[in-house]
Design a protein around this motif. Structure first.
Motif, mmCIF file in Angstrom:
data_model
loop_
_atom_site.group_PDB
_atom_site.id
_atom_site.type_symbol
_atom_site.label_atom_id
_atom_site.label_comp_id
_atom_site.label_asym_id
_atom_site.label_seq_id
_atom_site.Cartn_x
_atom_site.Cartn_y
_atom_site.Cartn_z
ATOM 1 N N SER A 100 -21.733 45.709 -23.349
ATOM 2 C CA SER A 100 -21.216 46.953 -22.782
ATOM 3 C C SER A 100 -19.762 46.813 -22.362
ATOM 4 N N GLU A 101 -19.083 47.931 -22.367
ATOM 5 C CA GLU A 101 -17.674 47.986 -21.970
ATOM 6 C C GLU A 101 -17.606 48.200 -20.463
ATOM 7 N N VAL A 102 -16.811 47.392 -19.779
ATOM 8 C CA VAL A 102 -16.621 47.514 -18.337
ATOM 9 C C VAL A 102 -15.176 47.915 -18.085
ATOM 10 N N VAL A 103 -14.984 49.126 -17.597
ATOM 11 C CA VAL A 103 -13.642 49.607 -17.295
ATOM 12 C C VAL A 103 -13.474 49.575 -15.784
ATOM 13 N N PHE A 104 -12.670 48.642 -15.288
ATOM 14 C CA PHE A 104 -12.456 48.536 -13.852
ATOM 15 C C PHE A 104 -11.558 49.675 -13.369
ATOM 16 N N THR A 105 -11.962 50.279 -12.256
ATOM 17 C CA THR A 105 -11.248 51.419 -11.686
ATOM 18 C C THR A 105 -11.065 51.203 -10.182
ATOM 19 N N SER A 106 -10.565 52.235 -9.519
ATOM 20 C CA SER A 106 -10.375 52.153 -8.066
ATOM 21 C C SER A 106 -11.638 52.522 -7.299
ATOM 22 N N GLY A 107 -12.711 52.897 -7.985
ATOM 23 C CA GLY A 107 -13.946 53.230 -7.288
ATOM 24 C C GLY A 107 -14.745 54.319 -7.972
ATOM 25 N N GLY A 108 -15.724 54.858 -7.232
ATOM 26 C CA GLY A 108 -16.637 55.839 -7.804
ATOM 27 C C GLY A 108 -15.969 57.134 -8.222
ATOM 28 N N THR A 109 -15.049 57.630 -7.422
ATOM 29 C CA THR A 109 -14.397 58.906 -7.750
ATOM 30 C C THR A 109 -13.620 58.817 -9.049
ATOM 31 N N SER A 155 -16.871 64.354 -6.725
ATOM 32 C CA SER A 155 -16.050 63.801 -7.803
ATOM 33 C C SER A 155 -16.578 64.214 -9.171
ATOM 34 N N VAL A 156 -17.849 64.574 -9.254
ATOM 35 C CA VAL A 156 -18.425 65.148 -10.475
ATOM 36 C C VAL A 156 -18.319 66.669 -10.437
ATOM 37 N N ARG A 157 -18.697 67.254 -9.317
ATOM 38 C CA ARG A 157 -18.692 68.720 -9.195
ATOM 39 C C ARG A 157 -17.310 69.307 -9.458
ATOM 40 N N LYS A 158 -16.314 68.755 -8.794
ATOM 41 C CA LYS A 158 -14.978 69.331 -8.915
ATOM 42 C C LYS A 158 -14.351 69.039 -10.271
ATOM 43 N N ALA A 159 -14.713 67.903 -10.871
ATOM 44 C CA ALA A 159 -14.248 67.636 -12.233
ATOM 45 C C ALA A 159 -14.836 68.670 -13.191
ATOM 46 N N CYS A 160 -16.113 68.993 -12.996
ATOM 47 C CA CYS A 160 -16.741 70.018 -13.847
ATOM 48 C C CYS A 160 -16.153 71.391 -13.591
ATOM 49 N N ARG A 161 -15.838 71.700 -12.352
ATOM 50 C CA ARG A 161 -15.197 72.978 -12.048
ATOM 51 C C ARG A 161 -13.848 73.097 -12.749
ATOM 52 N N SER A 162 -13.110 71.998 -12.782
ATOM 53 C CA SER A 162 -11.808 72.037 -13.458
ATOM 54 C C SER A 162 -11.975 72.263 -14.951
ATOM 55 N N THR A 164 -21.580 54.995 -13.361
ATOM 56 C CA THR A 164 -20.501 54.773 -12.399
ATOM 57 C C THR A 164 -20.989 53.871 -11.275
ATOM 58 N N LEU A 165 -20.160 52.890 -10.897
ATOM 59 C CA LEU A 165 -20.463 51.991 -9.788
ATOM 60 C C LEU A 165 -19.264 51.911 -8.845
ATOM 61 N N SER A 166 -19.542 51.589 -7.580
ATOM 62 C CA SER A 166 -18.479 51.456 -6.583
ATOM 63 C C SER A 166 -18.710 50.204 -5.742
ATOM 64 N N GLY A 167 -17.649 49.428 -5.526
ATOM 65 C CA GLY A 167 -17.770 48.161 -4.827
ATOM 66 C C GLY A 167 -18.120 48.281 -3.358
ATOM 67 N N LEU A 221 -15.543 45.508 -1.763
ATOM 68 C CA LEU A 221 -14.306 45.985 -1.167
ATOM 69 C C LEU A 221 -13.997 47.418 -1.577
ATOM 70 N N LYS A 222 -13.344 48.138 -0.685
ATOM 71 C CA LYS A 222 -12.877 49.477 -1.018
ATOM 72 C C LYS A 222 -11.770 49.379 -2.065
ATOM 73 N N GLY A 223 -11.689 50.420 -2.904
ATOM 74 C CA GLY A 223 -10.641 50.438 -3.923
ATOM 75 C C GLY A 223 -11.000 49.721 -5.200
ATOM 76 N N MET A 224 -12.305 49.441 -5.404
ATOM 77 C CA MET A 224 -12.717 48.755 -6.633
ATOM 78 C C MET A 224 -14.063 49.299 -7.090
ATOM 79 N N GLY A 225 -14.133 49.630 -8.369
ATOM 80 C CA GLY A 225 -15.368 50.100 -8.974
ATOM 81 C C GLY A 225 -15.256 49.965 -10.472
ATOM 82 N N CYS A 226 -16.177 50.579 -11.188
ATOM 83 C CA CYS A 226 -16.080 50.506 -12.648
ATOM 84 C C CYS A 226 -16.903 51.606 -13.299
ATOM 85 N N LEU A 227 -16.554 51.861 -14.549
ATOM 86 C CA LEU A 227 -17.376 52.680 -15.433
ATOM 87 C C LEU A 227 -17.935 51.744 -16.486
#
Length: 381
Positions: free
Chosen positions: A61-70, A100-107, A195-198, A204-210
């Protein structure tokens, strides 16, 4: 103090902090650099990526590191919509998703996409029949959270996956921020991406992944140097990635969280017959979340009372707890009007105990008795 707001954030594990500190000190090179310091940093980054993939159940699987769940949720919702718009413009999600899902869908609705919002019952669970009815040939994305962050409802993702695969070619994404470390994850057997969040798993805050299947990756929604295979540009937080992998490993060591389920079960039994109290969480929900609402009172008053008695709890989700508006989750599950402003969430973490649950029961009963006397006095006046 007894900390019972672990769905908002958790205290970082000491091993995670040590990993972050050591990696920051030793592997400080930019992983995109060609010199030895960069190469060493990149090796640590790739090792973290492989460990997360393996722990999730799919080495490929592909792991894309991000700043978190949002950010991960935005990358999934907006990225998949962008990639597969040539197939259609129909998206399905639920009425109780994180903002973070609701407002993305609204956009996306504002951009011409059609979004169907699945209703939930009083327990916060969607109808599989409604999902069947809403799926169409032009459905390109279905996003259904695993565990709701406010009331702990668990969605039947295995059944959802079967329905989606039988009736469409849609990508199936799930926000698993609240289920990681508590329940077996639906990836990769049932979902295409999660989606995962650290900081929800004692990281730690500021770290997550897809996490996504290699054949079902989204398109980038931000641009720059092309890091993370072009899906998330910007210099990668190598130390954060290593710390996230450590937190994820520690969290998945005990995925069933049977002890937490015992605590929430005890709270159900201890409070189910209390007048002026409505339990919002189902006994079949997530093991670590217990949500209740007080009749004719505000959650803020309850939170303050709990704090005065040495317990930290939350009104609903931390993201909206400072807002005066009623939570969209509370509205979606049909909580009666007289209870809507009185919602309180208790969420357990690794450092809690059965004694903490018993203390919550005790303080809740004291609060109900105190406010009952106050209401009687008010009526007399």
């Amino acid at each position: 103090m007894i900390y019972l707001d672990n769905s908002a954030t958790t205290a970082p594990d000491e091993d995670v902090l040590r990993t972050f500190t050591e990696a920051s000190r030793t592997y400080y090179g930019n992983p995109a650099s060609l010199h030895q310091a960069g190469t060493r940093a990149d090796q640590l980054l790739q090792n973290a990526r492989k460990q997360v993939a393996r722990l999730a159940g799919d080495d490929e699987s592909e792991v894309v590191f991000t700043s978190g769940g949002t950010e991960s949720n935005n990358l999934a919702i907006l990225g998949y919509a962008k990639k597969y718009r040539y197939r259609g413009n129909h998206i399905i999600t639920t009425e109780i998703e994180h903002d973070s899902v609701r407002k993305a869908c609204r956009s996306l609705e504002e951009d011409g996409f059609e979004v169907d919002w699945l209703a939930v019952d009083e327990q916060g669970v969607i109808s599989l029949d409604e999902l069947k009815r809403k799926l169409r040939p032009d459905t390109i994305l279905v996003s259904i959270m695993h565990v709701n962050n406010e009331i702990g409802s668990v969605q039947p993702l295995a059944q959802c996956a079967q329905i989606i695969r039988e009736r469409s070619r849609a990508i199936f994404h799930s926000d698993c921020v609240q289920s990681a470390g508590k329940l077996a994850l639906p990836f990769p057997r049932y979902t295409d991406a999660i989606t995962l969040s650290g900081h929800k798993i004692h990281g730690l805050k500021g770290m997550g992944c897809l996490l996504a299947k290699p054949s079902r990756l989204p398109e980038a929604i931000s641009y720059g140097g092309g890091q993370e295979d072009g899906l998330r540009s910007g210099t990668v937080n190598v130390a954060g990635a290593a710390a996230f992998a450590k937190a994820f490993r520690l969290a998945t060591a005990e995925p069933s969280a049977d002890h937490m389920r015992n605590w929430t079960a005890a709270m159900h039994d201890g409070l189910k017959n209390e007048p002026r109290l409505r339990i919002l969480s189902s006994p079949d929900g997530a093991p670590h979340i217990f949500s209740m609402a007080f009749k004719g009172l505000t959650g803020e008053v309850a939170v303050n009372y709990f704090q005065e008695n040495g317990i930290y709890v939350s009104t609903s989700s931390a993201c909206s707890s400072k807002s005066s508006r009623t939570s969209h989750v509370i509205e979606a599950v049909g909580v009666p009007e007289e209870y809507r402003k009185g919602a309180v969430r208790i969420s357990f973490g690794r450092s809690n105990s059965a004694a903490d649950a018993e203390r919550v029961i005790e303080v809740t009963k004291e609060f109900l008795e105190m406010t009952k006397k106050g209401m009687k006095q008010h009526d007399m006046e």
